[in-house]
Write an enzyme that holds these catalytic residues in place. Structure first.
Site, PDB file in Angstrom:
ATOM      1  N   ASP A   4      -6.600   0.646  -6.769  1.00 41.22           N
ATOM      2  CA  ASP A   4      -5.771   0.149  -7.876  1.00 41.22           C
ATOM      3  C   ASP A   4      -6.103  -1.287  -8.249  1.00 41.22           C
ATOM      4  O   ASP A   4      -5.878  -1.703  -9.381  1.00 41.22           O
ATOM      5  CB  ASP A   4      -4.280   0.316  -7.586  1.00 41.22           C
TER       6      ASP A   4
HETATM    7  C1  LAN Z   1      -1.591  -4.296   1.052  1.00 41.14           C
HETATM    8  C2  LAN Z   1      -1.360  -5.189  -0.083  1.00 41.14           C
HETATM    9  C3  LAN Z   1      -1.756  -4.657  -1.409  1.00 41.14           C
HETATM   10  C4  LAN Z   1      -1.623  -3.163  -1.485  1.00 41.14           C
HETATM   11  C5  LAN Z   1      -1.613  -2.625  -2.931  1.00 41.14           C
HETATM   12  C6  LAN Z   1      -2.810  -3.050  -3.749  1.00 41.14           C
HETATM   13  C7  LAN Z   1      -0.370  -3.137  -3.653  1.00 41.14           C
HETATM   14  C8  LAN Z   1      -1.536  -1.115  -2.846  1.00 41.14           C
HETATM   15  O1  LAN Z   1      -1.344  -0.558  -4.111  1.00 41.14           O
HETATM   16  C9  LAN Z   1      -2.665  -0.538  -2.047  1.00 41.14           C
HETATM   17  C10 LAN Z   1      -2.635  -1.053  -0.604  1.00 41.14           C
HETATM   18  C11 LAN Z   1      -2.642  -2.573  -0.488  1.00 41.14           C
HETATM   19  C12 LAN Z   1      -4.058  -3.062  -0.687  1.00 41.14           C
HETATM   20  C13 LAN Z   1      -2.199  -3.057   0.898  1.00 41.14           C
HETATM   21  C14 LAN Z   1      -2.490  -2.257   2.108  1.00 41.14           C
HETATM   22  C15 LAN Z   1      -1.849  -2.704   3.422  1.00 41.14           C
HETATM   23  C16 LAN Z   1      -1.755  -4.218   3.557  1.00 41.14           C
HETATM   24  C17 LAN Z   1      -3.160  -4.787   3.517  1.00 41.14           C
HETATM   25  C18 LAN Z   1      -0.947  -4.729   2.341  1.00 41.14           C
HETATM   26  C19 LAN Z   1       0.459  -4.194   2.262  1.00 41.14           C
HETATM   27  C20 LAN Z   1      -0.828  -6.193   2.685  1.00 41.14           C
HETATM   28  C21 LAN Z   1      -0.650  -6.226   4.224  1.00 41.14           C
HETATM   29  C22 LAN Z   1      -0.993  -4.824   4.745  1.00 41.14           C
HETATM   30  C23 LAN Z   1      -1.711  -4.861   6.105  1.00 41.14           C
HETATM   31  C24 LAN Z   1      -1.811  -3.463   6.680  1.00 41.14           C
HETATM   32  C25 LAN Z   1      -0.936  -5.791   7.033  1.00 41.14           C
HETATM   33  C26 LAN Z   1      -1.528  -5.944   8.385  1.00 41.14           C
HETATM   34  C27 LAN Z   1      -0.813  -5.101   9.312  1.00 41.14           C
HETATM   35  C28 LAN Z   1      -1.274  -4.018   9.921  1.00 41.14           C
HETATM   36  C29 LAN Z   1      -0.347  -2.936  10.235  1.00 41.14           C
HETATM   37  C30 LAN Z   1      -2.698  -3.848  10.300  1.00 41.14           C
END
Ligand code: LAN
Length: 727
Positions: A453
């Protein structure tokens, strides 16, 4: 490592001089905070409005002429928000929320022999003090959550490592809560792991994390390269560290923590019994019987593992750590893998190595000082995501055409141009990566991960800026846009939906092996209405401007995606959000997608069902409010307060669906306008985002991009409705 410091009992006032913090923005949107020590340096590098805003200082901006129309309110909103744009064109922002990241930074640095500056250390202490639960003094998995053993055990430990005395009132109170919740024995798996690295939890108390899985043939359905990218990227260094049973050497602090963290005598604990001991306050995804059985078998294997096999497996995990470090300029995919990778490199390469130094430099990309102190962010920023929304908002509302905004949009386009990835990863197939050519990631180009996205929003923003405005140069070539399209097309799953970073690579039953206990749906990729929409809306806009490129593929992709969206709709009408809270978030996306194929309120029963659902949820004050618990429980749960950002999403949903009655839209608009401050900004309300079902995460820039977008769009929309009704 740190001398105990005399920490005040109250954290309401900064522990450092806030007029000395500066955000350095360079290298494609990389941001790091610096503490300027001398007065001369302070003068040479004055604090700007970006620094001041995020530090919680008053920008002292004059009151704007009060808005009489939604468009005027949007314009005022952007007059304010423009002050938060950095010189390089993007909008930096705090990306806090999760409460398990800072302890990883503190413990990971400590066991690797890496320190923080005194100012960083003091403000981290202050942040944790400010974030302790006002009633019981514990911490949860995220800033708004109830106290858990995971949050309390890890943050307590972090404060101790940072040098706070065990008898400080914050720690006395937190310790009592920790013990009440069962003590550190009952900490979930990742907590056990961090504490074991610190040598305050026995490795015998962990379920096995064997590196040998990396030696299995790739075609096996459960091979770790098929897991969701975050899970596997964390598992790689974890399996190394488990394989070598890394632990910090004993010292006074460690001996003391062994006393403090447990209500019982540390040396009397029977560790194998603790492997599945998880406090009720923490448990979200209990182990399946199958997973428990596998763990019993793996635990027996630990007693008879063959040293050469273990060595080969540890070496393979190390190799994957190196590939990941090199692919991402030592950012790694996220802050958890970042610190595990650092420990691996410290263990294998030593503190003199270049890898260690690079990790130290890039550690700062995740650290952010806000008004409550210094936190660790969910990623190295949300740069692309924020640029994507605000630029589309400005173009769609016409605000982009105003002379006063042109320069700002030109800078944003330059930023987007530089942020696109032009190549595949340095180590591509060898590190099980998906293509990155033409993609945009969530944060910076350096981090280097395709997100479906983000590529969609990046492409849409670029198309809008380059094609809908007369004053912009064509910085991103047609070829590069086609590359973005190719990458997105490569990401469609057989059911038509789009997942986050990759195709779904593993079978659904892999979720039965979810080891994390505190997160749901993390073992494989899943399709999301949000990701699917960003991709197909961008394809649709691309197609308008470049009607000859892969037309049939694009057409088929959109049709298939709509089928997925139909199937994902909840019977009552909305869609479940996975990355924002919650039904209002995802419904906004899904209704935008349906409108692409002409499914609107008037023409489609699905669209009508969704709108009727939202309208039923509108509150007496005209707004909407949904708790983060909606995401955990997968059903609508009202928030105690109306939420301005969710109100924007709900009103946007109705407009995408071409909802024919103005009243709910007008009421939503009035609510959002009523919350605007005289300088054009909006105050921060509840947390906006979520991941892995249970962990809330902040998108503080949403309180600017979405009201600006919604109000500007509503201005036009309501005028059209009026014109229609009078004609
Ligand atoms: C994110 C942030 C952005 C998010 C969007 C783009 C909004 C979404 O549409 C797709 C997935 C994504 C890229 C995403 C995946 C998981 C993340 C990276 C996070 C929520 C930000 C932090 C999270 C990550 C897993 C945190 C670290 C913790 C662990 C459990 C490894």
């Amino acid at each position: 490592m740190y001398n105990p410091v005399d920490i005040p009992h109250s954290a309401s006032q900064p522990f450092t001089d806030y007029s000395r913090w500066r955000l350095l923005v360079n290298d494609g949107g990389r941001h790091t905070w610096h503490y300027v020590r001398t007065d001369e340096e302070c003068e040479a590098w004055p604090q700007n409005s970006v620094d001041k805003f995020w530090l919680g200082m008053d920008l002292k901006l004059p009151a704007l002429p009060p808005a009489k129309t939604p468009l005027e309110a949007a314009r005022n909103g952007y007059t304010f928000y423009k002050n938060l744009q950095s010189h390089d064109g993007h909008w930096p922002g705090e990306y806090g929320g999760p409460m398990f990241l800072l302890p990883g930074f503190v413990i990971g640095s400590y066991v690797s022999g890496m320190t923080f500056t005194n100012e960083e250390r003091l403000e981290m202490i202050r942040y944790l003090m400010n974030r302790a639960h006002p009633e019981d003094g514990g911490w949860g998995i995220h800033v708004e959550g109830h106290s858990t053993v995971f949050g309390t055990g890890l943050n307590y430990t972090a404060l101790r490592v940072l040098g706070v005395d065990a008898e400080h009132p914050t720690l006395v109170k937190a310790r009592a809560t920790l013990h009440k919740l069962g003590g550190a024995c009952a900490i979930p798996a990742w907590g056990k792991f961090w504490l074991s690295l610190l040598n305050v939890y026995d490795w015998e108390g962990n379920n096995p994390v064997p590196p040998e899985f990396w030696l299995l043939p790739d075609w096996l359905p459960f091979h770790p390269h098929r897991w969701w990218i975050h899970t596997r990227t964390v598992y790689v260094p974890m399996s190394y560290l488990y394989g070598v049973k890394f632990k910090m050497e004993e010292n006074d602090l460690i001996l003391s923590l062994r006393k403090e963290l447990y209500p019982q005598d540390y040396y009397s604990i029977y560790w194998p019994d603790q492997r599945n001991n998880v406090s009720k306050a923490d448990l979200y995804a209990p182990h399946t019987a199958l997973f428990d059985m596998i763990n019993v078998a793996l635990a027996s294997y630990e007693y008879c593992s063959l040293p050469p096999l273990r060595k080969a497996a540890v070496d393979r995990a190390y190799e994957l750590v190196v590939l990941e470090d090199e692919n991402t300029g030592y950012q790694t995919l996220g802050p958890v893998s970042k610190m595990f990778n650092l420990i691996v490199r410290a263990h294998r390469d030593g503190p003199e190595s270049d890898a260690y130094k690079q990790h130290e430099i890039k550690r700062h990309d995740f650290m952010w000082i806000g008004k409550e102190g210094m936190m660790v962010c969910g990623t190295n920023g949300s740069q692309l995501w924020d640029v994507g929304f605000i630029t589309q908002a400005l173009v769609e509302t016409g605000l982009a055409e105003l002379e006063e905004n042109k320069e700002s949009l030109l800078k944003a386009l330059q930023w987007l141009d530089e942020a696109q990835m032009l190549e595949d990863p340095k180590h591509y197939h060898t590190s099980y990566r998906h293509t990155t050519k033409g993609a945009w990631g969530f944060s910076t180009k350096e981090q280097g991960y395709t997100v479906s996205d983000c590529t969609g929003e990046g492409l849409k923003a670029t198309l809008y800026l380059q094609h809908h405005l007369a004053f912009t140069p064509k910085l991103v070539s047609e070829r590069r846009m086609c590359d973005a399209v190719d990458t997105m097309l490569s990401l469609q799953n057989p059911n038509g939906g789009f997942a986050s970073y990759e195709l779904i690579r593993g079978p659904a039953w892999l979720e039965w092996l979810n080891p994390a206990e505190v997160f749901g749906d993390i073992m494989i990729e899943y399709c999301y209405p949000e990701c699917t929409t960003s991709v197909i809306t961008s394809l649709a806009i691309f197609r308008k401007h470049y009607p000859h490129y892969r037309v049939n593929d694009i057409d088929k992709t959109i049709r298939k995606a709509i089928k997925y969206l139909h199937a994902a709709q909840y019977p009552e009408g909305p869609w479940l959000g996975s990355w924002g809270i919650c039904f209002t978030y995802a419904t906004q996306f899904a209704l935008e997608s349906l409108s692409l194929v002409g499914e609107t309120y008037e023409t489609s029963e699905r669209s009508r069902r969704a709108c009727d659902f939202l309208v039923r949820k509108q509150r007496a004050d005209g707004g909407w409010g949904e708790s983060y618990k909606s995401c955990e429980q997968m059903k609508w749960i009202e928030h105690a307060e109306t939420q301005m950002v969710q109100t924007c999403w709900a009103v946007m949903s109705l407009m995408y669906a071409q909802y024919p009655y103005p009243e709910p839209i007008e009421r939503g608009v009035r609510l959002v306008m009523s919350r605007q401050l005289p300088d054009g900004s909006w105050p921060q309300e509840a947390i906006e985002g979520v991941f892995n079902k249970t962990c809330a995460i902040a998108y503080p820039n949403f309180k600017f991009s979405f009201p600006i977008w919604m109000l500007g769009k509503a201005d036009k929309y309501l005028a059209e409705l009026k014109a229609r009704s009078t004609s």
